[in-house]
Design an enzyme around this catalytic site. Structure first.
Site, mmCIF file in Angstrom:
data_model
loop_
_atom_site.group_PDB
_atom_site.id
_atom_site.type_symbol
_atom_site.label_atom_id
_atom_site.label_comp_id
_atom_site.label_asym_id
_atom_site.label_seq_id
_atom_site.Cartn_x
_atom_site.Cartn_y
_atom_site.Cartn_z
ATOM 1 N N LYS A 159 0.852 -1.110 -0.230
ATOM 2 C CA LYS A 159 0.079 0.076 0.055
ATOM 3 C C LYS A 159 0.911 1.212 0.157
ATOM 4 C CE LYS A 159 -3.044 -3.023 -0.039
ATOM 5 N NZ LYS A 159 -3.742 -3.544 0.979
HETATM 6 C C1 LIG Z 1 -4.747 -5.031 0.975
HETATM 7 C C2 LIG Z 1 -6.278 -5.081 1.131
HETATM 8 C C3 LIG Z 1 -6.967 -5.388 2.490
HETATM 9 C C4 LIG Z 1 -6.331 -6.001 3.681
HETATM 10 O O1 LIG Z 1 -5.502 -5.120 4.400
HETATM 11 P P1 LIG Z 1 -4.565 -5.584 5.588
HETATM 12 O O2 LIG Z 1 -4.022 -4.441 6.135
HETATM 13 O O3 LIG Z 1 -3.613 -6.599 4.838
HETATM 14 O O4 LIG Z 1 -5.208 -6.519 6.465
HETATM 15 C C5 LIG Z 1 -8.458 -5.270 2.402
HETATM 16 N N1 LIG Z 1 -8.918 -4.754 1.405
HETATM 17 C C6 LIG Z 1 -8.458 -4.390 0.287
HETATM 18 C C7 LIG Z 1 -9.205 -3.992 -0.850
HETATM 19 C C8 LIG Z 1 -6.871 -4.683 0.131
HETATM 20 O O5 LIG Z 1 -6.289 -4.360 -1.005
#
Ligand SMILES: *Cc1c(COP(=O)(O)O)cnc(C)c1O
Length: 396
Positions: A184
């Site tokens: 992210k």
């Molecule tokens: C990455 C992601 C998540 C999960 O995030 P984490 O911090 O790894 O739990 C949830 N929803 C979407 C759309 C994502 O891209």
């Protein structure tokens, strides 16, 4: 040309970000404390949300929001069928019922025109996803939710820097959740954040994050009456971020705008290039939205894709991804068609063709490398490799 090695995402930290972590390690306080609060305050300022609550991940952030909003057994929750598995899993944690909705292939986000037919007397909530950093169409989504008295929880895992009609995502529904996984735009290794405009909900989520206690460790530590233990009015969880992680996140918030503009700048350059490749469709940028470009995801579309030719086009896409991999360029499919995962397919008796756009998106999308430290040389190398690709030679 020399072969390069380019990942889909690469973390890189500034010296001051590393120093902030070291300083926290030396400070004598590493669990959730002053650095977490500082990170939350910067996140509130950046997103314009009055309350931000740090968690261990976006998954736990979404879970806390559903729990605090009282979503439970028998409640139906509408979830886009193309997303990370978390978006649906959190509904299952709460013993709710997942009701998948197909996406709009043009935006990869929930198809607003299909939401109303999914609503039943048991529907409690919608979880729109701002996939890859493109805001879901929140105007009509909030209108539908208002008409049917539904809660909206935004999965903004990819949404840092994403704005809809000028407003940062996470400020439309009852709550919004963000992820700080290394894929992210901002990362703390693992980590998440919930935003909400509702003070009571914020307090409830803060309490649920720390075992359902009425006071936090830090408040207790500072209260000066060592014999006092808190009461635990709720059944809570330990979903606390550490101060070590928060120091890293807080330091990155200081240049969150620069990171956002760098991502958009790279996406602009990709767009100009992808325009010259007739068989790749660049990401949509609807006029009311500011794309955050957590990921740069194209559709591999040499011709109109339907359920009849999807296997063939999927093989062509995979051959292209293999070719890039052989040339040191990592790519990934966009994300998952959740209704095809065996847990959901079995539990809800779903077939791949039930959500055709989600199926096409998962089998024919492709994520290209995009991260702030991507160099001009690397970008040119990616463009040159794509330009040299002879699709016809590869197809058997
Ligand atoms: C990455 C992601 C998540 C999960 O995030 P984490 O911090 O790894 O739990 C949830 N929803 C979407 C759309 C994502 O891209």
């Amino acid at each position: 040309m020399k072969t390069m090695n380019i990942p889909v995402a690469r973390t890189s930290f500034l010296e001051e970000e590393i120093a902030a972590v070291v300083e926290t390690l030396k400070s004598g306080w590493i669990v959730q404390g002053p650095r977490v609060r500082e990170f939350e305050e910067k996140f509130e300022a950046y997103t314009g949300s009055p309350h931000a609550i740090a968690t261990t991940s976006c998954t736990t952030a979404l879970h806390l929001a559903l729990e605090a909003l009282g979503i439970g057994a028998g409640d139906e929750v509408i979830v886009p069928a193309f997303s990370w598995v978390t978006t649906a899993n959190v509904v299952e944690y709460q013993k709710g019922t997942v009701v998948f909705c197909d996406i709009d292939l043009a935006t990869f986000n929930i198809d607003v025109s299909l939401i109303e037919e999914k609503i039943t007397p048991k529907t409690r909530a919608i979880i729109p996803v701002h996939l890859f950093g493109l805001p879901a169409d929140m105007g009509p989504i909030m209108e539908i939710a208002g008409q049917h008295n539904l809660l909206v929880i935004e999965d903004g895992a990819c949404g840092l820097g994403s704005r809809y009609r000028g407003r940062h995502v996470g400020n439309f529904g009852s709550a919004g959740a963000f992820s700080f996984h290394p894929r992210k735009a901002l990362t703390t290794g693992e980590g998440g954040m919930i935003t909400t405009r509702d003070q009571d909900l914020a307090e409830k989520m803060r309490s649920l994050r720390t075992h359902g206690a009425e006071t936090s460790d830090l408040q207790r530590h500072q209260a000066g009456r060592p014999y006092l233990l808190p009461d635990f009015p709720h059944l809570g969880y330990n979903y606390r971020m550490t101060d070590i992680q928060a120091a890293l996140g807080s330091a990155q918030m200081d240049h969150a705008d620069d990171t956002h503009y760098r991502r958009v700048e790279l996406a602009d350059r990709y767009d100009d290039f992808i325009d010259t490749i007739p068989w790749l469709v660049k990401p949509a940028r609807p006029p009311e939205s500011e794309h955050g470009f957590q990921a740069y995801v194209c559709l591999f579309q040499p011709k109109t894709i339907s359920l009849d030719n999807i296997e063939d086009i999927n093989q062509q896409r995979n051959a292209f991804m293999d070719y890039l991999q052989e040339n040191g360029i990592a790519t990934r499919p966009g994300t998952l068609a959740l209704h095809t995962l065996s847990y959901y397919a079995k539990k809800y008796d779903l077939k791949p063709e039930d959500f055709p756009a989600s199926l096409i998106a998962s089998l024919c999308s492709i994520t290209f490398p995009l991260f702030p430290s991507l160099t001009d040389g690397e970008l040119e190398y990616v463009f040159s490799a794509i330009s040299k690709y002879d699709r016809n030679r590869r197809i058997k």
